[in-house]
Design a protein around this motif. Structure first.
Motif, mmCIF file in Angstrom:
data_model
loop_
_atom_site.group_PDB
_atom_site.id
_atom_site.type_symbol
_atom_site.label_atom_id
_atom_site.label_comp_id
_atom_site.label_asym_id
_atom_site.label_seq_id
_atom_site.Cartn_x
_atom_site.Cartn_y
_atom_site.Cartn_z
ATOM 1 N N GLN A 60 0.825 -1.210 0.000
ATOM 2 C CA GLN A 60 0.000 0.000 0.000
ATOM 3 C C GLN A 60 0.862 1.264 0.000
ATOM 4 O O GLN A 60 0.428 2.319 -0.451
ATOM 5 N N ALA A 63 1.443 3.648 -3.074
ATOM 6 C CA ALA A 63 0.488 4.681 -3.491
ATOM 7 C C ALA A 63 1.057 6.076 -3.305
ATOM 8 O O ALA A 63 0.546 7.049 -3.870
ATOM 9 N N CYS A 81 -5.570 -6.351 -2.574
ATOM 10 C CA CYS A 81 -6.136 -5.118 -3.109
ATOM 11 C C CYS A 81 -5.087 -4.268 -3.805
ATOM 12 O O CYS A 81 -3.983 -4.101 -3.298
ATOM 13 N N LYS A 84 -4.991 2.333 -3.648
ATOM 14 C CA LYS A 84 -5.841 3.385 -4.197
ATOM 15 C C LYS A 84 -5.193 4.740 -3.990
ATOM 16 O O LYS A 84 -4.477 4.958 -3.035
ATOM 17 N N ASP A 89 -4.696 5.413 -9.448
ATOM 18 C CA ASP A 89 -6.038 5.591 -9.996
ATOM 19 C C ASP A 89 -6.002 5.849 -11.501
ATOM 20 O O ASP A 89 -7.047 5.924 -12.139
ATOM 21 N N GLY A 104 -9.890 -4.907 -7.009
ATOM 22 C CA GLY A 104 -9.955 -3.461 -6.837
ATOM 23 C C GLY A 104 -9.812 -2.725 -8.157
ATOM 24 O O GLY A 104 -9.552 -3.318 -9.197
ATOM 25 N N PHE A 105 -9.989 -1.415 -8.105
ATOM 26 C CA PHE A 105 -9.909 -0.583 -9.308
ATOM 27 C C PHE A 105 -8.525 -0.704 -9.951
ATOM 28 O O PHE A 105 -7.523 -0.704 -9.246
ATOM 29 N N CYS A 111 -12.742 -5.065 -4.372
ATOM 30 C CA CYS A 111 -11.733 -5.286 -3.345
ATOM 31 C C CYS A 111 -12.411 -5.485 -1.996
ATOM 32 O O CYS A 111 -13.290 -4.746 -1.607
ATOM 33 N N GLN A 119 -10.930 -1.391 1.584
ATOM 34 C CA GLN A 119 -10.754 0.037 1.784
ATOM 35 C C GLN A 119 -11.873 0.554 2.674
ATOM 36 O O GLN A 119 -12.885 -0.096 2.880
#
Length: 198
Positions: A60, A63, A81, A84, A89, A104-105, A111, A119
């Motif tokens: 994470q 990001a 995941c 984000k 993004d 996830g996106f 996710c 999230q």
């Protein structure tokens, strides 16, 4: 820093290369995980780790990388995941294809659950889906309902009383007065009879 060769893993010391702008380790049969220390590569613009055997989750912490314009993590064994925010993004599905455990996106798989840490927005959605609405929301709805009802009732009473001839109100008062007088008379009569008998 030791050299990265086939069948080895990415060393955590890679985060010391803070001036690195491009990192291409595709088709090196790399194993292990993506080191979280990569978050220190603040000027990194292109990261390609595709077609290896890298597993685990995408850290994470990545990001926080603001300069990455090209990302390719496809065809590995990544799970969990996708981070984000910020640059993550903007990446497309092709950056993650071939990693069946990712969610996830921008992937179609949501996710959350056992395959990753949900999230914060997903936690709220899951809570609402399970019927776990927050008590504050319930109280707000109740108070709004009571408030609207009270305003409507008071408005109707005001309109009726402000008319010149509130006949319904006069009838209601007469009926209440009649009931009160009748009950009073019955009570007095019963009291006199019982006193006379004693």
């Amino acid at each position: 820093m030791k050299m990265i060769g086939e069948n080895s893993s990415i060393p955590s010391t890679i985060g010391d290369l803070i001036g690195l702008r491009t990192l291409n380790l595709t088709h090196n049969n790399l194993k292990g995980h993506i080191p979280a220390s990569m978050q220190h590569l603040s000027v990194l613009e292109s990261l390609d780790l595709s077609s290896n055997k890298i597993g685990g989750e995408i850290p994470q912490q990545l990001a926080s990388l603001k300069s990455v314009e090209v990302l390719n993590l496809s065809h590995n064994y990544l799970v969990g995941c996708i981070p984000k925010g910020k640059q993550f993004d903007t990446f497309e599905n092709s950056s993650y294809q071939g990693n069946e455990g990712l969610s996830g996106f921008p992937l179609s798989k949501d996710c959350g659950g056992d395959d990753g840490v949900p999230q914060a927005t997903n936690l709220v959605e899951l809570d609402q889906e399970e019927g776990g609405d927050s008590p504050m929301i319930n109280w707000q709805a109740v108070l709004m309902g009571y408030g609207c009802g009270l305003v409507i009732v008071l408005s109707v009473i005001y309109i009726m009383l402000s008319t010149q001839n509130p006949m319904w109100f006069s009838r209601m008062v007469d009926q209440l007065e009649h009931i009160f007088i009748t009950r009073t008379k019955k009570h007095k009569k019963g009291y006199v009879t019982s006193r006379y008998l004693t």
